[in-house]
Design a protein around this motif. Structure first.
Motif, PDB file in Angstrom:
ATOM      1  N   MET A  17      -5.633 -10.604 -13.802  1.00  0.00           N
ATOM      2  CA  MET A  17      -6.075 -10.299 -12.452  1.00  0.00           C
ATOM      3  C   MET A  17      -5.733  -8.840 -12.145  1.00  0.00           C
ATOM      4  O   MET A  17      -4.603  -8.417 -12.266  1.00  0.00           O
ATOM      5  N   GLU A  18      -6.746  -8.066 -11.790  1.00  0.00           N
ATOM      6  CA  GLU A  18      -6.570  -6.655 -11.482  1.00  0.00           C
ATOM      7  C   GLU A  18      -6.552  -6.473  -9.966  1.00  0.00           C
ATOM      8  O   GLU A  18      -7.451  -6.936  -9.268  1.00  0.00           O
ATOM      9  N   LEU A  19      -5.514  -5.789  -9.470  1.00  0.00           N
ATOM     10  CA  LEU A  19      -5.365  -5.556  -8.033  1.00  0.00           C
ATOM     11  C   LEU A  19      -5.548  -4.081  -7.709  1.00  0.00           C
ATOM     12  O   LEU A  19      -5.131  -3.208  -8.470  1.00  0.00           O
ATOM     13  N   PHE A  20      -6.160  -3.826  -6.547  1.00  0.00           N
ATOM     14  CA  PHE A  20      -6.353  -2.465  -6.049  1.00  0.00           C
ATOM     15  C   PHE A  20      -5.599  -2.319  -4.734  1.00  0.00           C
ATOM     16  O   PHE A  20      -5.640  -3.214  -3.887  1.00  0.00           O
ATOM     17  N   ASP A  21      -4.925  -1.170  -4.561  1.00  0.00           N
ATOM     18  CA  ASP A  21      -4.313  -0.862  -3.263  1.00  0.00           C
ATOM     19  C   ASP A  21      -5.413  -0.628  -2.247  1.00  0.00           C
ATOM     20  O   ASP A  21      -6.487  -0.120  -2.581  1.00  0.00           O
ATOM     21  N   LEU A  22      -5.113  -0.969  -0.999  1.00  0.00           N
ATOM     22  CA  LEU A  22      -6.043  -0.719   0.101  1.00  0.00           C
ATOM     23  C   LEU A  22      -5.528   0.433   0.953  1.00  0.00           C
ATOM     24  O   LEU A  22      -4.321   0.581   1.163  1.00  0.00           O
ATOM     25  N   TYR A  23      -6.463   1.243   1.452  1.00  0.00           N
ATOM     26  CA  TYR A  23      -6.160   2.432   2.246  1.00  0.00           C
ATOM     27  C   TYR A  23      -6.896   2.354   3.572  1.00  0.00           C
ATOM     28  O   TYR A  23      -7.939   1.717   3.681  1.00  0.00           O
ATOM     29  N   ASP A  24      -6.348   3.067   4.574  1.00  0.00           N
ATOM     30  CA  ASP A  24      -7.072   3.182   5.845  1.00  0.00           C
ATOM     31  C   ASP A  24      -7.986   4.404   5.777  1.00  0.00           C
ATOM     32  O   ASP A  24      -8.036   5.110   4.764  1.00  0.00           O
ATOM     33  N   ARG A  25      -8.692   4.670   6.854  1.00  0.00           N
ATOM     34  CA  ARG A  25      -9.661   5.769   6.900  1.00  0.00           C
ATOM     35  C   ARG A  25      -9.025   7.133   6.632  1.00  0.00           C
ATOM     36  O   ARG A  25      -9.667   8.058   6.136  1.00  0.00           O
ATOM     37  N   GLU A  26      -7.742   7.280   6.987  1.00  0.00           N
ATOM     38  CA  GLU A  26      -7.041   8.545   6.760  1.00  0.00           C
ATOM     39  C   GLU A  26      -6.381   8.610   5.387  1.00  0.00           C
ATOM     40  O   GLU A  26      -5.589   9.494   5.117  1.00  0.00           O
ATOM     41  N   ARG A  27      -6.664   7.616   4.552  1.00  0.00           N
ATOM     42  CA  ARG A  27      -6.183   7.553   3.174  1.00  0.00           C
ATOM     43  C   ARG A  27      -4.704   7.203   3.069  1.00  0.00           C
ATOM     44  O   ARG A  27      -4.038   7.520   2.099  1.00  0.00           O
ATOM     45  N   ASN A  28      -4.199   6.519   4.059  1.00  0.00           N
ATOM     46  CA  ASN A  28      -2.839   5.995   4.015  1.00  0.00           C
ATOM     47  C   ASN A  28      -2.894   4.580   3.442  1.00  0.00           C
ATOM     48  O   ASN A  28      -3.768   3.795   3.813  1.00  0.00           O
ATOM     49  N   LYS A  29      -1.941   4.262   2.567  1.00  0.00           N
ATOM     50  CA  LYS A  29      -1.889   2.899   2.052  1.00  0.00           C
ATOM     51  C   LYS A  29      -1.607   1.943   3.202  1.00  0.00           C
ATOM     52  O   LYS A  29      -0.748   2.200   4.040  1.00  0.00           O
ATOM     53  N   THR A  30      -2.319   0.830   3.213  1.00  0.00           N
ATOM     54  CA  THR A  30      -2.121  -0.166   4.273  1.00  0.00           C
ATOM     55  C   THR A  30      -1.008  -1.135   3.936  1.00  0.00           C
ATOM     56  O   THR A  30      -0.535  -1.865   4.799  1.00  0.00           O
ATOM     57  N   GLY A  31      -0.600  -1.184   2.672  1.00  0.00           N
ATOM     58  CA  GLY A  31       0.359  -2.185   2.215  1.00  0.00           C
ATOM     59  C   GLY A  31      -0.343  -3.408   1.649  1.00  0.00           C
ATOM     60  O   GLY A  31       0.278  -4.270   1.043  1.00  0.00           O
ATOM     61  N   GLY A  32      -1.652  -3.488   1.835  1.00  0.00           N
ATOM     62  CA  GLY A  32      -2.423  -4.605   1.314  1.00  0.00           C
ATOM     63  C   GLY A  32      -3.053  -4.282  -0.025  1.00  0.00           C
ATOM     64  O   GLY A  32      -3.152  -3.125  -0.424  1.00  0.00           O
ATOM     65  N   THR A  33      -3.466  -5.319  -0.718  1.00  0.00           N
ATOM     66  CA  THR A  33      -4.184  -5.172  -1.981  1.00  0.00           C
ATOM     67  C   THR A  33      -5.399  -6.101  -1.962  1.00  0.00           C
ATOM     68  O   THR A  33      -5.502  -6.985  -1.119  1.00  0.00           O
ATOM     69  N   MET A  34      -6.280  -5.855  -2.901  1.00  0.00           N
ATOM     70  CA  MET A  34      -7.432  -6.739  -3.076  1.00  0.00           C
ATOM     71  C   MET A  34      -7.623  -6.975  -4.563  1.00  0.00           C
ATOM     72  O   MET A  34      -7.238  -6.155  -5.395  1.00  0.00           O
ATOM     73  N   GLU A  35      -8.221  -8.086  -4.900  1.00  0.00           N
ATOM     74  CA  GLU A  35      -8.480  -8.432  -6.281  1.00  0.00           C
ATOM     75  C   GLU A  35      -9.858  -7.927  -6.690  1.00  0.00           C
ATOM     76  O   GLU A  35     -10.800  -7.961  -5.888  1.00  0.00           O
ATOM     77  N   ARG A  36      -9.956  -7.450  -7.936  1.00  0.00           N
ATOM     78  CA  ARG A  36     -11.254  -7.002  -8.454  1.00  0.00           C
ATOM     79  C   ARG A  36     -12.277  -8.126  -8.264  1.00  0.00           C
ATOM     80  O   ARG A  36     -11.993  -9.287  -8.487  1.00  0.00           O
ATOM     81  N   GLY A  37     -13.469  -7.734  -7.818  1.00  0.00           N
ATOM     82  CA  GLY A  37     -14.542  -8.695  -7.653  1.00  0.00           C
ATOM     83  C   GLY A  37     -14.645  -9.302  -6.264  1.00  0.00           C
ATOM     84  O   GLY A  37     -15.602 -10.004  -5.972  1.00  0.00           O
ATOM     85  N   THR A  38     -13.658  -9.019  -5.419  1.00  0.00           N
ATOM     86  CA  THR A  38     -13.728  -9.518  -4.047  1.00  0.00           C
ATOM     87  C   THR A  38     -14.204  -8.390  -3.140  1.00  0.00           C
ATOM     88  O   THR A  38     -14.025  -7.213  -3.454  1.00  0.00           O
ATOM     89  N   PRO A  39     -14.820  -8.720  -2.006  1.00  0.00           N
ATOM     90  CA  PRO A  39     -15.289  -7.671  -1.099  1.00  0.00           C
ATOM     91  C   PRO A  39     -14.132  -6.866  -0.518  1.00  0.00           C
ATOM     92  O   PRO A  39     -13.045  -7.388  -0.279  1.00  0.00           O
ATOM     93  N   ILE A  40     -14.394  -5.582  -0.288  1.00  0.00           N
ATOM     94  CA  ILE A  40     -13.398  -4.713   0.352  1.00  0.00           C
ATOM     95  C   ILE A  40     -13.313  -5.127   1.814  1.00  0.00           C
ATOM     96  O   ILE A  40     -14.338  -5.209   2.498  1.00  0.00           O
ATOM     97  N   PRO A  41     -12.107  -5.408   2.319  1.00  0.00           N
ATOM     98  CA  PRO A  41     -11.984  -5.821   3.719  1.00  0.00           C
ATOM     99  C   PRO A  41     -12.516  -4.752   4.681  1.00  0.00           C
ATOM    100  O   PRO A  41     -12.425  -3.548   4.410  1.00  0.00           O
ATOM    101  N   GLU A  42     -13.078  -5.194   5.781  1.00  0.00           N
ATOM    102  CA  GLU A  42     -13.624  -4.303   6.817  1.00  0.00           C
ATOM    103  C   GLU A  42     -12.569  -3.279   7.232  1.00  0.00           C
ATOM    104  O   GLU A  42     -11.417  -3.617   7.480  1.00  0.00           O
ATOM    105  N   GLY A  43     -12.961  -2.012   7.288  1.00  0.00           N
ATOM    106  CA  GLY A  43     -12.068  -0.943   7.722  1.00  0.00           C
ATOM    107  C   GLY A  43     -11.107  -0.450   6.659  1.00  0.00           C
ATOM    108  O   GLY A  43     -10.278   0.416   6.923  1.00  0.00           O
ATOM    109  N   CYS A  44     -11.223  -0.982   5.446  1.00  0.00           N
ATOM    110  CA  CYS A  44     -10.335  -0.572   4.353  1.00  0.00           C
ATOM    111  C   CYS A  44     -11.120   0.150   3.265  1.00  0.00           C
ATOM    112  O   CYS A  44     -12.347   0.071   3.193  1.00  0.00           O
ATOM    113  N   TYR A  45     -10.386   0.834   2.419  1.00  0.00           N
ATOM    114  CA  TYR A  45     -10.952   1.593   1.316  1.00  0.00           C
ATOM    115  C   TYR A  45     -10.126   1.340   0.068  1.00  0.00           C
ATOM    116  O   TYR A  45      -8.945   1.008   0.155  1.00  0.00           O
ATOM    117  N   ARG A  46     -10.751   1.520  -1.084  1.00  0.00           N
ATOM    118  CA  ARG A  46     -10.013   1.555  -2.343  1.00  0.00           C
ATOM    119  C   ARG A  46     -10.340   2.877  -3.034  1.00  0.00           C
ATOM    120  O   ARG A  46     -11.258   3.581  -2.628  1.00  0.00           O
TER     121      ARG A  46
END
Length: 178
Positions: free
Chosen positions: A1-30
């Motif tokens: 399972m590959e995980l990606f860090d999530l970032y906010d619009r200003e490129r700050n890490k949110t503390g959240g992650t997402m798994e490869r193949g899942t949609p990027i949560p609204e308002g987040c970036y990888r």
């Protein structure tokens, strides 16, 4: 399972992650990185993606591209992806980040490296890369036009070739005295 860090619009890490193949949560970036390696003849090393890749299968692309995994910085992702995909170990001071493209849900950092490599002895990652070759700007633009290169804007290709020889995107220096 590959995980990606999530970032906010200003490129700050949110503390959240997402798994490869899942949609990027609204308002987040990888984060994604691309590395363009140029030789002393002014050509870019390009790669043909494996025909069984899910996206852009069998198409030519920039030297290296991939996702930053959880815990990576942009630089460490660029170094890791270059090592994984073509077997070249880069030092951080060889990388020049020239551009960040922000799209829906993604920060794409593009790096330029000046390095003469013998493409016939590179270790290509079977899961990712079918072939590599050196190409000049005209060949890359031709490949884009005929549909065998990922359809980047021609102006991006122009800018990457310009940036390999320049520090910044201006064509002349400001002569104003400070």
């Amino acid at each position: 399972m590959e995980l990606f860090d999530l970032y906010d619009r200003e490129r700050n890490k949110t503390g959240g992650t997402m798994e490869r193949g899942t949609p990027i949560p609204e308002g987040c970036y990888r984060m994604v990185v691309h590395v363009c390696i140029f030789n002393s003849d002014g050509k870019m090393l390009i790669q043909r993606r494996q025909p069984f890749k899910r996206s852009w299968s069998g198409m030519w692309d920039l030297t290296v591209g991939g996702s930053s995994v959880a815990g990576d910085t942009s630089f460490s992702a660029a170094i890791r992806e270059t090592s994984e995909e073509i077997g070249v170990t880069l030092a951080p001071d060889e990388l020049k980040r020239v551009l960040t493209i922000q799209t829906s849900g993604i920060f794409d950092d593009i790096y330029i490296v000046q390095k003469d490599l013998d493409e016939t002895v590179l270790t290509l990652q079977y899961e990712e890369v079918e072939q590599v070759k050196w190409a000049d700007i005209d060949e890359i633009k031709s490949l884009v036009k005929n549909g065998s290169f990922i359809p980047y804007h021609e102006s991006l290709i122009d800018l990457l070739f310009f940036m390999k020889d320049h520090d910044g995107a201006r064509t002349a220096q400001d002569k104003t005295e400070i």
